[in-house]
Scaffold this motif. Sequence first.
Motif, mmCIF file in Angstrom:
data_model
loop_
_atom_site.group_PDB
_atom_site.id
_atom_site.type_symbol
_atom_site.label_atom_id
_atom_site.label_comp_id
_atom_site.label_asym_id
_atom_site.label_seq_id
_atom_site.Cartn_x
_atom_site.Cartn_y
_atom_site.Cartn_z
ATOM 1 N N ALA A 4 10.182 44.829 66.223
ATOM 2 C CA ALA A 4 9.182 45.281 66.906
ATOM 3 C C ALA A 4 9.040 44.350 68.320
ATOM 4 C CB ALA A 4 7.877 45.167 66.208
ATOM 5 N N LYS A 5 8.976 42.855 68.274
ATOM 6 C CA LYS A 5 8.907 42.306 69.322
ATOM 7 C C LYS A 5 10.045 42.091 70.092
ATOM 8 C CE LYS A 5 6.665 38.005 70.941
ATOM 9 N NZ LYS A 5 5.772 37.042 70.388
ATOM 10 N N LEU A 6 11.138 41.631 69.508
ATOM 11 C CA LEU A 6 12.413 41.450 70.154
ATOM 12 C C LEU A 6 13.119 42.858 70.527
ATOM 13 C CD1 LEU A 6 14.008 38.540 68.537
ATOM 14 C CD2 LEU A 6 12.552 38.333 70.694
ATOM 15 N N GLY A 7 13.158 43.644 69.496
ATOM 16 C CA GLY A 7 13.765 44.901 69.644
ATOM 17 C C GLY A 7 15.260 44.976 69.342
ATOM 18 N N ALA A 8 15.374 44.027 68.047
ATOM 19 C CA ALA A 8 16.713 43.889 67.475
ATOM 20 C C ALA A 8 16.882 44.728 66.365
ATOM 21 C CB ALA A 8 17.028 42.415 66.939
ATOM 22 N N ARG A 9 18.084 45.114 66.069
ATOM 23 C CA ARG A 9 18.412 46.251 65.031
ATOM 24 C C ARG A 9 19.256 45.706 63.906
ATOM 25 N NH1 ARG A 9 14.195 47.554 66.831
ATOM 26 N NH2 ARG A 9 13.678 49.432 67.895
ATOM 27 N N PRO A 10 18.766 45.846 62.710
ATOM 28 C CA PRO A 10 19.720 45.805 61.453
ATOM 29 C C PRO A 10 20.779 46.712 61.528
ATOM 30 C CG PRO A 10 17.239 45.931 60.710
ATOM 31 C CD PRO A 10 17.340 46.381 62.297
ATOM 32 N N VAL A 11 21.806 45.949 61.153
ATOM 33 C CA VAL A 11 23.197 46.905 61.133
ATOM 34 C C VAL A 11 23.934 46.824 59.695
ATOM 35 C CG1 VAL A 11 23.571 46.683 63.448
ATOM 36 C CG2 VAL A 11 24.694 45.015 61.975
ATOM 37 N N ALA A 12 23.388 45.991 58.702
ATOM 38 C CA ALA A 12 24.266 45.879 57.690
ATOM 39 C C ALA A 12 23.213 45.165 56.664
ATOM 40 C CB ALA A 12 25.236 45.101 57.493
ATOM 41 N N TYR A 13 23.144 45.788 55.415
ATOM 42 C CA TYR A 13 22.446 45.076 54.305
ATOM 43 C C TYR A 13 23.253 44.262 53.480
ATOM 44 C CZ TYR A 13 18.541 44.650 50.803
ATOM 45 O OH TYR A 13 17.718 43.932 50.021
ATOM 46 N N LEU A 14 22.985 42.984 53.231
ATOM 47 C CA LEU A 14 23.878 42.115 52.650
ATOM 48 C C LEU A 14 23.174 41.626 51.227
ATOM 49 C CD1 LEU A 14 24.873 40.160 55.816
ATOM 50 C CD2 LEU A 14 26.076 42.262 54.719
ATOM 51 N N PRO A 15 23.629 42.052 49.984
ATOM 52 C CA PRO A 15 22.852 41.649 48.885
ATOM 53 C C PRO A 15 23.363 40.173 48.594
ATOM 54 C CG PRO A 15 24.122 43.729 48.557
ATOM 55 C CD PRO A 15 24.417 43.434 49.947
ATOM 56 N N ASP A 16 22.368 39.420 48.023
ATOM 57 C CA ASP A 16 22.720 38.014 47.766
ATOM 58 C C ASP A 16 23.623 37.356 48.401
ATOM 59 O OD1 ASP A 16 21.805 36.029 46.064
ATOM 60 O OD2 ASP A 16 23.208 36.644 44.310
ATOM 61 N N PHE A 17 23.544 37.462 49.796
ATOM 62 C CA PHE A 17 24.459 37.180 50.720
ATOM 63 C C PHE A 17 24.901 35.622 50.559
ATOM 64 C CE2 PHE A 17 25.535 35.921 55.352
ATOM 65 C CZ PHE A 17 26.686 36.520 55.201
ATOM 66 N N TYR A 18 23.956 34.386 50.275
ATOM 67 C CA TYR A 18 24.206 33.106 50.229
ATOM 68 C C TYR A 18 24.090 32.597 48.678
ATOM 69 C CZ TYR A 18 23.267 32.826 55.273
ATOM 70 O OH TYR A 18 23.304 32.915 56.420
ATOM 71 N N GLY A 19 23.979 33.449 47.832
ATOM 72 C CA GLY A 19 23.808 33.299 46.299
ATOM 73 C C GLY A 19 22.423 32.690 46.230
ATOM 74 N N VAL A 20 21.963 32.586 44.798
ATOM 75 C CA VAL A 20 20.570 31.899 44.680
ATOM 76 C C VAL A 20 20.612 30.563 45.398
ATOM 77 C CG1 VAL A 20 18.948 30.950 42.851
ATOM 78 C CG2 VAL A 20 20.410 32.994 42.423
ATOM 79 N N MET A 21 19.332 30.403 46.190
ATOM 80 C CA MET A 21 19.253 29.250 47.026
ATOM 81 C C MET A 21 18.128 28.482 46.358
ATOM 82 S SD MET A 21 19.034 31.207 50.773
ATOM 83 C CE MET A 21 19.281 29.722 51.787
ATOM 84 N N ALA A 22 18.339 27.237 46.937
ATOM 85 C CA ALA A 22 17.582 25.832 46.024
ATOM 86 C C ALA A 22 16.400 25.335 46.748
ATOM 87 C CB ALA A 22 18.514 24.911 45.617
ATOM 88 N N ASP A 23 16.393 25.669 47.968
ATOM 89 C CA ASP A 23 15.231 25.033 49.009
ATOM 90 C C ASP A 23 13.907 25.476 48.506
ATOM 91 O OD1 ASP A 23 14.079 27.223 51.038
ATOM 92 O OD2 ASP A 23 16.374 27.623 50.718
ATOM 93 N N ALA A 24 13.081 24.675 49.038
ATOM 94 C CA ALA A 24 11.458 24.849 48.435
ATOM 95 C C ALA A 24 10.886 26.314 48.878
ATOM 96 C CB ALA A 24 10.545 23.727 48.958
#
Length: 244
Positions: free
Chosen positions: A120-140
């Motif tokens: 809405a603010k920048l006007g960028a657009r998604p072009v692909a949905y990437l399931p579990d792209f990085y695997g399960v993440m461990a940060d807080a």
Amino acid sequence: MFEVRELREIAEFERVDALFETIWRFGPAAPPVTVELMRALTHAGGYAAGAFDGDRLVGASVGFLAAGAALHSHVTGTIAPGAGHALKLHQRRWAGEHGLERVTWTYDPLVRRNAHFNLAKLGARPVAYLPDFYGVMADAINRGDESDRLLTEWPVGGSPAPAPERADAVVALADEGGRPVPGPVDADTVLVAVPADIERLRGADPGAAKSWRHAVRDVLGGLMAEGRAVTGFRGRTYYVVERA
């Protein structure tokens, strides 16, 4: 007003590393970018910039050159309102100065404030949905969740016009009492809800957070896989998805 400038020195990268640790609290988990990698990326022509409030570093972004004449923003973190916007504008200006056509990045589709900012603010657009792209993440912030991401493009030469709101849009995924409820997806324009605060929900109700993750993956990811286009983010709640 923030000053945004490129970073080149080890001492600057060490400040970025400390900032990112403050934001994500990686602990023993590996950070998304190290001091050494920032040094290598910038030496090879990549991008690292910091947003400063006086002498205080309040935001930073690290990226690399990508296929399709793009600057790919790998990681951006901020601790001051408005710093993210200043960094994005700097990225687009930097990309244009280096003969690139677009800025790309990924973000978690379930985070409402990021969806609103990006679409809405920048006007960028998604072009692909990437399931579990990085695997399960461990940060807080992301701990224990699957890392679905939307790959998003922002043209250097200007953003596409926002899609007009259509009264006949159908809700393909609703938020009812904090739970995802699927609806029909066969209309020309459909709306896909995301939860009010997925980061809080991960801690308060992991089961509900997982339900949202899989529901958005199935509905939004499924629609994009069919070739439908995400054209906006309505009311800080819904992705707007239209037939191409």
